[in-house]
Write an enzyme that holds these catalytic residues in place. Structure first.
Site, PDB file in Angstrom:
ATOM      1  N   LYS A   1      49.539  44.919  38.307  1.00 38.30           N
ATOM      2  CA  LYS A   1      49.117  44.223  37.213  1.00 38.30           C
ATOM      3  C   LYS A   1      49.632  45.580  36.011  1.00 38.30           C
ATOM      4  CE  LYS A   1      45.404  46.662  35.598  1.00 38.30           C
ATOM      5  NZ  LYS A   1      43.927  47.236  35.425  1.00 38.30           N
TER       6      LYS A   1
ATOM      7  N   ASP B   1      43.288  41.643  35.334  1.00 42.58           N
ATOM      8  CA  ASP B   1      42.380  42.963  35.469  1.00 42.58           C
ATOM      9  C   ASP B   1      41.094  42.295  35.616  1.00 42.58           C
ATOM     10  OD1 ASP B   1      41.882  41.365  33.094  1.00 42.58           O
ATOM     11  OD2 ASP B   1      42.161  42.990  31.510  1.00 42.58           O
TER      12      ASP B   1
END
Length: 211
Positions: free
Chosen positions: A120, A139
């Site tokens: 991420k 997220d």
């Protein structure tokens, strides 16, 4: 969704959030790396209040590698998990200096070899520091929105990302990264999503099931 729906989905969000960009403040790729690390389990607003002091104290990657860890912990304390983050920051700086000649790597694989950087975070760094959107940073916002709308049934961020990459053409990946964050903060909020004003509720599985 059909291709026409996908385009409308993105365009509807862009109309509502025309200023959707990264909200972390940074000037160099390594500052972006640090800001992303600090943002874990912390708001971007809090990070932006902390980094001016940190970046004034540490002007180079060498400064981050050499700063006393206790001093570093004290500076980043407001961002939470400061002991682990301080350890990762120092190790990351050392790795960039020793393994990449002091240059933050500009590819996903090498970024993920750095301490404190997962997929991420690597996606965020690639987009914000280098302007490249190879994937989508999943997220909490992207995860929630993807599940609510029905874009993915997965709970694992990496699997959600793969589902999203199959849905959205590559030219939209940069937009989706920012739009999901802004939509998740402003409309599709966790506790009580504002479905009645949502610009993409016509595509949302959760909204259709409620009405």
């Amino acid at each position: 969704m059909k291709k026409e729906d996908i385009i409308n989905f993105v365009e509807n969000l862009k109309k509502v959030y025309p200023d959707a960009t990264c909200s972390l403040d940074f000037e160099t790729p390594f500052q972006m790396v640090i800001a992303v690390m600090l943002s874990a389990q912390c708001t971007d607003e809090r990070v932006n209040k902390t980094t001016p002091t940190l970046f004034k104290r540490c002007k180079t990657i060498e400064d981050f590698a050499n700063i006393d860890i206790k001093e570093l912990e004290e500076i980043i304390h407001p961002c939470g998990f400061y002991k682990n983050k301080a350890k990762n920051i120092k190790l990351c700086a050392k790795q960039v200096l020793e393994n990449f000649n002091g240059q933050v790597p500009n590819n996903m694989d090498d970024l993920q070899t750095l301490a404190g950087i997962g997929r991420k975070s690597a996606n965020v760094i690639m987009l914000e520091a280098f302007g490249v959107a190879n994937g989508i940073a999943v997220d909490t916002h992207a995860k929630r929105i993807s599940n609510m709308i029905g874009l993915s049934k997965e709970t694992d961020p990496s699997k959600i990302e793969q589902d999203l990459i199959k849905i959205f053409p590559k030219e939209y990946l940069k937009d989706i990264n920012h739009l999901f964050v802004w939509h998740g903060r402003n409309t599709c909020v966790a506790r009580k999503p504002k479905c009645y004003i949502c610009p993409v509720n016509m595509y949302c599985k959760n909204y259709k099931n409620k009405n």
